[in-house]
Design a protein around this motif. Sequence first.
Motif, PDB file in Angstrom:
ATOM      1  N   GLN A 174      53.647  -7.618 -21.350  1.00 39.44           N
ATOM      2  CA  GLN A 174      54.467  -7.086 -20.251  1.00 39.44           C
ATOM      3  C   GLN A 174      53.918  -5.749 -19.775  1.00 39.44           C
ATOM      4  N   ALA A 175      53.576  -4.887 -20.725  1.00 41.84           N
ATOM      5  CA  ALA A 175      53.094  -3.551 -20.368  1.00 41.84           C
ATOM      6  C   ALA A 175      51.778  -3.639 -19.611  1.00 41.84           C
ATOM      7  N   SER A 176      50.882  -4.500 -20.091  1.00 43.68           N
ATOM      8  CA  SER A 176      49.583  -4.639 -19.436  1.00 43.68           C
ATOM      9  C   SER A 176      49.753  -5.156 -18.008  1.00 43.68           C
ATOM     10  N   LEU A 177      50.589  -6.196 -17.829  1.00 45.53           N
ATOM     11  CA  LEU A 177      50.826  -6.742 -16.491  1.00 45.53           C
ATOM     12  C   LEU A 177      51.365  -5.652 -15.572  1.00 45.53           C
ATOM     13  N   THR A 178      52.337  -4.883 -16.065  1.00 42.61           N
ATOM     14  CA  THR A 178      52.974  -3.864 -15.244  1.00 42.61           C
ATOM     15  C   THR A 178      51.965  -2.808 -14.780  1.00 42.61           C
ATOM     16  N   THR A 179      51.170  -2.289 -15.716  1.00 41.91           N
ATOM     17  CA  THR A 179      50.204  -1.254 -15.325  1.00 41.91           C
ATOM     18  C   THR A 179      49.126  -1.811 -14.405  1.00 41.91           C
ATOM     19  N   ARG A 180      48.580  -2.975 -14.770  1.00 42.01           N
ATOM     20  CA  ARG A 180      47.439  -3.494 -14.009  1.00 42.01           C
ATOM     21  C   ARG A 180      47.831  -3.919 -12.604  1.00 42.01           C
ATOM     22  N   PHE A 181      49.025  -4.513 -12.448  1.00 41.49           N
ATOM     23  CA  PHE A 181      49.467  -4.881 -11.102  1.00 41.49           C
ATOM     24  C   PHE A 181      49.695  -3.624 -10.255  1.00 41.49           C
ATOM     25  N   ALA A 182      50.213  -2.555 -10.873  1.00 34.53           N
ATOM     26  CA  ALA A 182      50.444  -1.320 -10.123  1.00 34.53           C
ATOM     27  C   ALA A 182      49.108  -0.737  -9.643  1.00 34.53           C
ATOM     28  N   THR A 183      48.121  -0.696 -10.543  1.00 31.30           N
ATOM     29  CA  THR A 183      46.800  -0.197 -10.149  1.00 31.30           C
ATOM     30  C   THR A 183      46.226  -1.039  -9.022  1.00 31.30           C
ATOM     31  N   ALA A 184      46.338  -2.367  -9.176  1.00 37.58           N
ATOM     32  CA  ALA A 184      45.795  -3.284  -8.159  1.00 37.58           C
ATOM     33  C   ALA A 184      46.427  -2.988  -6.805  1.00 37.58           C
TER      34      ALA A 184
ATOM     35  N   ALA B  93      60.337 -12.975 -21.809  1.00 35.67           N
ATOM     36  CA  ALA B  93      59.974 -13.710 -23.019  1.00 35.67           C
ATOM     37  C   ALA B  93      58.541 -13.420 -23.466  1.00 35.67           C
ATOM     38  N   LEU B  94      57.756 -12.751 -22.590  1.00 38.86           N
ATOM     39  CA  LEU B  94      56.371 -12.443 -22.969  1.00 38.86           C
ATOM     40  C   LEU B  94      56.360 -11.303 -23.996  1.00 38.86           C
ATOM     41  N   PRO B  95      55.323 -11.250 -24.876  1.00 27.59           N
ATOM     42  CA  PRO B  95      55.224 -10.132 -25.820  1.00 27.59           C
ATOM     43  C   PRO B  95      55.206  -8.794 -25.084  1.00 27.59           C
TER      44      PRO B  95
ATOM     45  N   ALA C 110      47.001 -18.175 -30.002  1.00 26.09           N
ATOM     46  CA  ALA C 110      46.923 -19.087 -28.858  1.00 26.09           C
ATOM     47  C   ALA C 110      46.924 -18.288 -27.559  1.00 26.09           C
ATOM     48  N   THR C 111      46.127 -18.748 -26.580  1.00 27.58           N
ATOM     49  CA  THR C 111      46.093 -18.022 -25.309  1.00 27.58           C
ATOM     50  C   THR C 111      47.362 -18.317 -24.510  1.00 27.58           C
ATOM     51  N   ILE C 112      47.804 -17.314 -23.762  1.00 27.48           N
ATOM     52  CA  ILE C 112      48.933 -17.488 -22.852  1.00 27.48           C
ATOM     53  C   ILE C 112      48.343 -17.712 -21.470  1.00 27.48           C
ATOM     54  N   LYS C 113      48.588 -18.904 -20.901  1.00 33.69           N
ATOM     55  CA  LYS C 113      48.067 -19.192 -19.556  1.00 33.69           C
ATOM     56  C   LYS C 113      49.130 -18.825 -18.532  1.00 33.69           C
ATOM     57  N   LEU C 114      48.786 -17.957 -17.594  1.00 37.38           N
ATOM     58  CA  LEU C 114      49.730 -17.557 -16.552  1.00 37.38           C
ATOM     59  C   LEU C 114      49.121 -17.898 -15.196  1.00 37.38           C
ATOM     60  N   ARG C 115      49.973 -18.337 -14.280  1.00 35.52           N
ATOM     61  CA  ARG C 115      49.480 -18.707 -12.951  1.00 35.52           C
ATOM     62  C   ARG C 115      50.057 -17.771 -11.899  1.00 35.52           C
ATOM     63  N   TYR C 116      49.162 -17.272 -11.008  1.00 34.95           N
ATOM     64  CA  TYR C 116      49.556 -16.349  -9.946  1.00 34.95           C
ATOM     65  C   TYR C 116      49.171 -16.994  -8.619  1.00 34.95           C
ATOM     66  N   GLY C 117      50.128 -17.200  -7.738  1.00 33.04           N
ATOM     67  CA  GLY C 117      49.831 -17.813  -6.450  1.00 33.04           C
ATOM     68  C   GLY C 117      50.012 -16.826  -5.313  1.00 33.04           C
TER      69      GLY C 117
END
Lengths: 310, 632
Positions: free
Chosen positions: A233-243, A227-229, A3-10
Motif C-alpha cells: 500500500q505504501a509503495s503504491l501510494t508514494t509511486r503513484f503520487a510521484t508519477a 487487503a494488500l500488505p 507468491a507474486t501479487i498481480k495487479l491490473r491498471y487500466g
Amino acid sequence: QNATIKLRYGTAFPADHPGTLRITQAAEAIRRDTGGKVDLQVYPNSQLGSEPDMVSQVLAGAIDFMSTASTNLQTRVPAASINGVAFAFKDYTTVWAAMDGGLGAYVRDALGKVNLHVFEKCLDNGYRNITSATRPVNTPADLKGFKIRVPAIPLWVSMFRMLGAAPTVIPFADLYSALQTRVVDGQETPLSLIRSGKLYEVQKFCSMTAHTWDGHFIFGNARKFQALPREVQASLTTRFATAALKQREDIARLDVEAQAEMTRLGIAFNRPDPAPFRKLLRDAGFYAEWRRKFGDEAWEMLEKYTGPLV
Amino acid sequence: MIEHAAEPLASPAHAARTARTAGTPPPASARWGRILACLVELPAALIVVAETLILGGGAFARYALHAPLPWTEELAGILFLWLAMLGAIIALQRSAHMQLTTFISRLTPQRRAWVDACGMWMVVAFLLLLVQPAWQHLVEHVEVLTPTLEVSEAWRAAAVLTGTVLMLVTALIRLFERASRTQAALSGVLVGLGAGALWLLSTGLMELGNANLVIFFLLMLVGCVAIGVPIAFAFGLSTLCYLALSTATPLSIIPNRMQEGMSHLVLLAVPLFIFLGGLIEMTGLARAMIQFLAALLGHLRGGLQYVLLGAMYIVSGISGSKAADMAAVAPALFPEMKQRGAKDGELIGLLSASGAMSETIPPSIVLITVGSVTGVSITSLFIGGLMPALVGLAMMALVVWWQTRKEDMRDVPRPSGRALLKLLVVALPALALPVIIRTAVVEGVATATEVSTIGIFYALLAGVLMYRQFDLRRIYPILVDTAVLSGAILLIVGCATTMAWALTQSGFAQDLVSIMSAVPGGKTGFLLVSALAFVILGSLLEGIPAIVLFGPLLFPIARMVGVHEVHYAMVVIFAMGLGLFAPPFGVGFYAACAIGRVSPDVAMPRVWPHMAALFVALVLLTLVPWFSIGFL
Ligand code: NA
Ligand code: NA
C-alpha cells in the motif's frame, strides 16, 4: 508468502501518453520497492474497456486500479465532477491548490463512500479548448447556433446550451469523421487529444477558451486495496503520487509543443477573454443551477479556491 | 457473412428434424413459441421501428432544424441492447445462431442427434452459469444513473439478465423436444461429468498460468465449434470456464463485457441496414434495377454474368447484409442464365465469389463492425471500400469472359433503345438509392449510423409512391427477421468482446504483438501473414467473430509497423471474405448453394476459377495500398 501479487491498471490514455508512461515507470519502481513481489500490469488505450465500464470492473474487483476523468464518476457520485464547472479555475496555480487541497480531499472522501480508494495526487488532462472548421470563437456571439460535439456529460451539455450553442453528443470514435463531413461545426477537447486524434487535419481554428479543466483521478477498489500488505500500500501510494507530479510537468511541456506544432500545420490559435462567457452563464443561471445540483458544501469548497462564481 | 442463410444448409439432419417437427407438433415448443411471439417478437419488432424513428429524428433535428437532441444517442443505445438480447432469444428458438455444420452434417442422423444434444447441453451450461453473474451485474448497476437521461443503469443491465433467462428456457425446451429422453439424459450426464472433472482440476489449473489459454481457447473452443455449438455460445462457454477455473476474476465481468460489446452505437447500423435490405427486396427496387441491367448487357456473351456482378456491387451498396444481397439478385437471374447454358457450379462460383468481393462495399456490416471494435473511422472505411471491391470485380469479369467466350448468342434479342429507356426510368429511383446514401454520409447530413434511416424512409416512399408495391403484412416478418439476424450477430460480438478481455488481461495480447511485429518482411510480411490468417479464420470462424476477436489486438500492431489502418482493414476483410466463401469450410459457400438451389457437391469442383480470381485480387490489394487509401 513469496507468491507474486498481480495487479491490473487500466487507462484510456494511449500507450505513448505521459498518463500511461509515468504509471508504467511507477510500476517498475513498485516492483523494485517490493523485491519483485508486486507485478503491476498497465493496460493503455481502453484495452480493458471504456472508462465507465472500467469503473464497474474496479468496483466488481475484475481489475485493480485505473485512472479516469472525474466527469466519468459523476453517474455514481454527483459531486465528483465539480472540477468540470465552466470557467472556474483561472490558472494552474488555482487548479492544483484546489485539487491537492480541500476540494480534492472532499471529492476523494465522497468517492471513498462508494468503495473507491482514490490516490492523493491526480493526473492532468489539460484545459479544454474549442476547435472549429468555420470560424474562431472570440465572444459568446460566435457560439450562437454552433453545432459542437460534447461527450455525454450533463454539466457540459448544459453549459453549451446556455452559451447559445447546439451541443451534440457523438462518441469519440466517430468524432473525426463527424468533423470531416461537417456533421458538427466543431468540438472541445484538451490540446493533447486534438493532436493525438489528428483533429487538426479537419479543423482550422483553435480558440483557447480553457472553458473547463479536466483531471484524471487514480483509484482502485477500496476493500481490495486495504487487503494488500502495508508495505505494498505504501509503495503504491508514494509511486503513484510521484508519477502524477511528473506527468503534470510533462503535460505542461507537451501543451506548448502541441500548440507550436499545430500552428506550423496551419491551425490559427486565438485566446478569447473568458469574462463575457462567464457573465452570460451567470445571467442564464448556470452556476445557480449547478450549485443546487452539487450541494452547498461542495460548492463552497469550490468557491474557496475560485472565488465567488454565482 | 452468412447470417440466417446458414439454417437452410444445416441440411440432412435438419431436414429430418423439420420433418419430425412438422409431423407431430411438440406441445411444449408450440406453446413456448406462442409465448415468445408475444413476449419477445413483438417488442423486438417495435424496437426496430422505434430505433428508425429515434435515429432518423435525431439526424433531422440536427441537420434540418439545427437543434440537436442530446438524449437520442442514449435512448437508442438502451433500446439497442434490448433489441440484441431479444433477437438472440428468437435466434436460438429458430436455430439462427451462426454455427459450423461442416463436420456434423456428415454424420448419420442418429449420431448427429447425439452430438446435437451434447452441443445444446453446452449452451444450457453457459446460460445457467451466466444467470447469477448477470443478476449480480444488475444489482451492481441499480444505483448508477445514465449520464444524459439520468435513469437507472439497471434498464440496460436488465436486458442481459432477461436475455440470459429466456435463452435458458428456450434452450432447455429445444433440447428436450429434439432429443429422445435417453439421449437428453445421457448427454447431460456426459457434459456434467466433463464439467465436474474440470472443476476438480481447477486448483491444478490455476498453477498452469497461460497454458490454460491452450486448454480453454484452443482445445475447448475448437471442440465446441466443431460439434456445432453456435459460435457465440462456444466463445462464451470457453471464456467463462477459463475465468472461473483458472483465475480469481469475479464472473460478473462476463455480463459486463457482453453488455459493453453489444452497446457500441455504431453497431445499430447493423439491424437498420438489414431492415433496409429486406425493404428493397420487398418494394421491388432490386428487381427494377436488375431488369434494367439485364436489358442493357443481356445480349452480350456472358452478359447475364456481368449483370450479376454489377447487381451485387450495387445492391451491396444499399443493404448491409450478404444474405439479403444474394437473395435479392440470384433468383432473378439464375433461370435465364441456366437456359443459356451456364453450368450450375459456375453460377455458384460466381455468386460465392461476388459475395466475397462485396464484403468491402459500404455499408457492409463487416465494415461497420471493424470500425466499431477498432475505432477506425467508419466514413474512411466507407470511402476506402469501393476500389478493393472493384479490383475483385475486374478479376472475376476476366473469368466470366474466358468461360463464356464461346457462348452462342444468335437467339438472344437485343432490346430497342426505347425499351431500354423505359426500363431505365423505372430503375432510376432504385439506382439512386446507393448514391443518396453515399451523399448523405459525405455531405454530413447523417452519421454512418444514422444514414440507414434515410435509406429506409426513401425505400418506403419509393415502394409506396413509385413501385406501388408495398405489402403491409410482409413488414412484420421483415422486422422480426431483422431482430433475429441482429441478435445472432450481436451476441457473437458480445461474447467475443468478453473473450478478447480474457485474452488481453492474460498477457496473450502482448505476446501476440511481439510475435506479429517480429514477422520477417516488415510491412508486407505482416500484411501477408495477416491475410493468410484471416483466410483461415474466415473459413473456420466466419467473418464477424474473427474480426471482433482479433481486430482490437491486430490493428494497433498494423499501426505500429506503419500500415495504414484502412488499407489493413481492406486486406483483412477481403481475406476473411475469401475464406468465408471458399469450400469446403466456408459457410458463405453453402449459403450461396442454398440460395441458388444447387447441391454443394455439384458446385464444389467448379468454383475454383472464381476463387483463384479473388486470390489474385487479394494479392493486388495487399501489395498496392493505393486501391484502399488512394481516395481518402
Ligand atoms: Na454492402
Ligand atoms: Na470504438
